[in-house]
Enzyme design. Structure first.
Site, PDB file in Angstrom:
ATOM      1  CG  HIS A 238      -2.118  -0.897   1.048  1.00  0.00           C
ATOM      2  ND1 HIS A 238      -3.380  -0.564   1.462  1.00  0.00           N
ATOM      3  CD2 HIS A 238      -2.215  -2.122   0.485  1.00  0.00           C
ATOM      4  CE1 HIS A 238      -4.216  -1.561   1.169  1.00  0.00           C
ATOM      5  NE2 HIS A 238      -3.527  -2.511   0.583  1.00  0.00           N
TER       6      HIS A 238
ATOM      7  CE1 TYR B  76      -5.457   4.040   8.685  1.00  0.00           C
ATOM      8  CE2 TYR B  76      -6.038   3.808  11.010  1.00  0.00           C
ATOM      9  CZ  TYR B  76      -5.272   3.429   9.922  1.00  0.00           C
ATOM     10  OH  TYR B  76      -4.330   2.437  10.054  1.00  0.00           O
TER      11      TYR B  76
ATOM     12  N   PRO C 170      -4.676   0.196  18.585  1.00  0.00           N
ATOM     13  CG  PRO C 170      -6.594  -0.917  17.871  1.00  0.00           C
ATOM     14  CD  PRO C 170      -5.958  -0.322  19.084  1.00  0.00           C
TER      15      PRO C 170
ATOM     16  CE  LYS D  18       4.014   2.981  13.596  1.00  0.00           C
ATOM     17  NZ  LYS D  18       3.827   2.505  12.227  1.00  0.00           N
TER      18      LYS D  18
ATOM     19  CE1 TYR E  97      -1.295   3.806   9.472  1.00  0.00           C
ATOM     20  CE2 TYR E  97      -0.251   3.076   7.440  1.00  0.00           C
ATOM     21  CZ  TYR E  97      -1.282   2.985   8.360  1.00  0.00           C
ATOM     22  OH  TYR E  97      -2.288   2.066   8.177  1.00  0.00           O
TER      23      TYR E  97
HETATM   24  C1  PHB Z   1      -6.523  -4.195  10.522  1.00  0.00           C
HETATM   25  O1  PHB Z   1      -6.563  -4.416   9.307  1.00  0.00           O
HETATM   26  O2  PHB Z   1      -6.919  -5.037  11.339  1.00  0.00           O
HETATM   27  C2  PHB Z   1      -5.991  -2.879  10.989  1.00  0.00           C
HETATM   28  C3  PHB Z   1      -5.449  -2.013  10.074  1.00  0.00           C
HETATM   29  C4  PHB Z   1      -4.950  -0.788  10.505  1.00  0.00           C
HETATM   30  C5  PHB Z   1      -5.038  -0.448  11.831  1.00  0.00           C
HETATM   31  C6  PHB Z   1      -5.572  -1.332  12.758  1.00  0.00           C
HETATM   32  C7  PHB Z   1      -6.066  -2.561  12.339  1.00  0.00           C
HETATM   33  O3  PHB Z   1      -4.581   0.778  12.233  1.00  0.00           O
END
Ligand code: PHB
Ligand code: APR
Length: 393
Positions: free
Chosen positions: A72, A201, A293, A297, A384
């Site tokens: 990505h 997000y 989450p 990380k 990130y």
């Molecule tokens: C996930 O795909 O489970 C996931 C992706 C990004 C995040 C947290 C969880 O920041």
């Protein structure tokens, strides 16, 4: 029984450390409390930093990830009617992340360990660490109705937040730092195509939402929920309706829904213990630290602890450089605290805190400011994709 390194826990930390050491001819034994199938049934996050990907390649366990994982180059942040893409590759001079589920990675690591003939004891009960502050530590456990003691040089505590290793360190040695957040994440896995090719997000007035994925046909979505919410109160229909509400109309209309194949609520927490070593015991991954989450990380921090301990143990076994052992904790903690800061910051900026209207306005101003600024976008992007590993002297 005798081995060089006893590894407690067969999550990603323990398995990756075991593989790296085994490849260098260092003998390890993994002790895992649960059955193999149980470990593989846990659904966890799926975003790997470049340095994690490089470490998996170094361990020779990256074949399937390189074939099936998805690179990505960016992700979206959505708030107050605005949708902004963070072009990770441009903002970080070419860095990207790999989307590959932790469950798949754990399976790859287990299979590599089995193929290499390295030993794991599953369903090891009552794991007990002995004499960890002496030159002759050992680990006892029960398996198949027998009590066994394994003598070793070092112990790697890779047994997660609830494990026995951290708890084996005498009272008064560790200092812990914690922040709990007044909400949780309700996660759904569904066999549907992802709503968008990249992660989204969203900070919405009804709360945070995240659109993620495991593959072109497997989606992972999350909603911020109250800690009082019960999973039984969230039918699939309720979940999809609420997710649509929190997404921009154009995204919501293209959302493909389907039955959930996993649904769970997890609280969000930040946690660190210092130091991460006591005598011949080293703590790695979730045994030593937890991040919320939002910054993706958790697994990446586990991998950076593994990288540091692996390089130190190699220098110890090959060159007798035991003076390096005391560098383990400070090297790990300097990277961990930066990731703790980023995870706390992303969590604070993207979730709605009940009753805090002033805070919500500040969030909107902060997001507006950051996403209008090249420096702001670089700050998010470089954290990130992951900060560099600290070199070993
Ligand atoms: C996930 O795909 O489970 C996931 C992706 C990004 C995040 C947290 C969880 O920041
Ligand atoms: N004895 C033996 N094994 C144990 C014990 C014990 N007393 N207690 C726990 N374990 C095992 C658990 O069953 C689990 O398989 O230790 C393993 C720990 O694995 P994880 O919790 O996955 O921790 P870690 O390997 O550090 O992985 C960190 O997982 O939770 C995510 O966000 C986190 O992505 C990060 C990653």
């Amino acid at each position: 029984m005798k081995t060089q390194v006893v590894i407690v826990g067969s999550g990603p930390s323990g398995l990756l450390l075991g593989q790296l050491l085994h490849n260098q001819g260092i003998d390890t034994l993994i002790l895992e409390k649960h059955a193999r199938e149980h470990v593989l049934s846990r659904i966890r996050a799926g975003v790997l930093e470049q340095v994690t990907v490089d470490l998996l390649r170094e361990a020779n366990v990256a074949g399937r990830m390189d074939r099936e994982g998805d690179v990505h180059e960016g992700f979206d942040i959505v708030f107050a009617g605005r949708r902004e893409r963070l072009d990770l590759k441009r903002l970080t001079n070419g860095k990207t992340v790999m989307v590959y589920g932790q469950t798949e990675l754990t399976l790859d690591l287990m299979e590599a360990r089995e193929a290499a003939g390295a030993k794991t004891i599953y369903q090891a009960r009552n794991v007990h660490l002995n004499d960890i502050d002496s030159d002759a530590p050992s680990v006892s456990f029960e398996a198949g109705g027998k009590t066994v003691t394994v003598h070793c040089d070092y112990i790697a505590g890779c047994d997660g937040y609830h494990g026995v290793c951290r708890q084996s360190i005498p009272d008064g040695v560790l200092q812990s730092f914690e922040r709990v957040y007044p909400f949780g994440w309700l996660g759904v896995l569904s066999r549907t195509p992802p709503v968008s090719p990249e992660l989204i997000y969203a900070n919405h007035e009804r709360g945070f939402a995240l659109c993620s994925m495991r593959s072109q046909s497997l989606s992972r979505y999350y909603l911020q929920v109250s800690l009082d919410d019960n999973i039984d109160d969230w039918s699939d229909q309720c979940f999809w309706d609420e997710l649509r509400t929190r997404l921009p109309a154009q995204v919501a209309t293209s959302l493909v829904t389907g039955p959930s194949i996993e649904k769970s609520i997890a609280p969000l927490r930040s946690f660190v213990v210092e130091p991460m070593q006591f005598g011949r015991l080293f703590l790695l991954g979730d045994a030593a630290h937890i991040v919320p989450p939002t910054g993706a990380k958790g697994l990446n921090l586990a991998a950076s602890d593994v990288s540091t301990l692996y390089r130190i143990l190699l220098a110890v076994f090959r060159e007798g450089r035991t003076e390096l052992l005391e560098q383990y904790s400070p090297i790990c903690l300097s990277r961990i605290w930066k990731a703790e800061r980023f995870s706390w910051w992303m969590t604070s900026m993207l979730h709605r805190f009940p009753g805090d209207d002033f805070g919500s306005r500040i969030q909107m101003a902060e997001l507006d400011y950051l996403l209008d600024s090249e420096a702001g976008k670089i700050t998010i992007a470089e954290n990130y994709v992951g900060l560099p590993f600290e070199p070993l002297e």
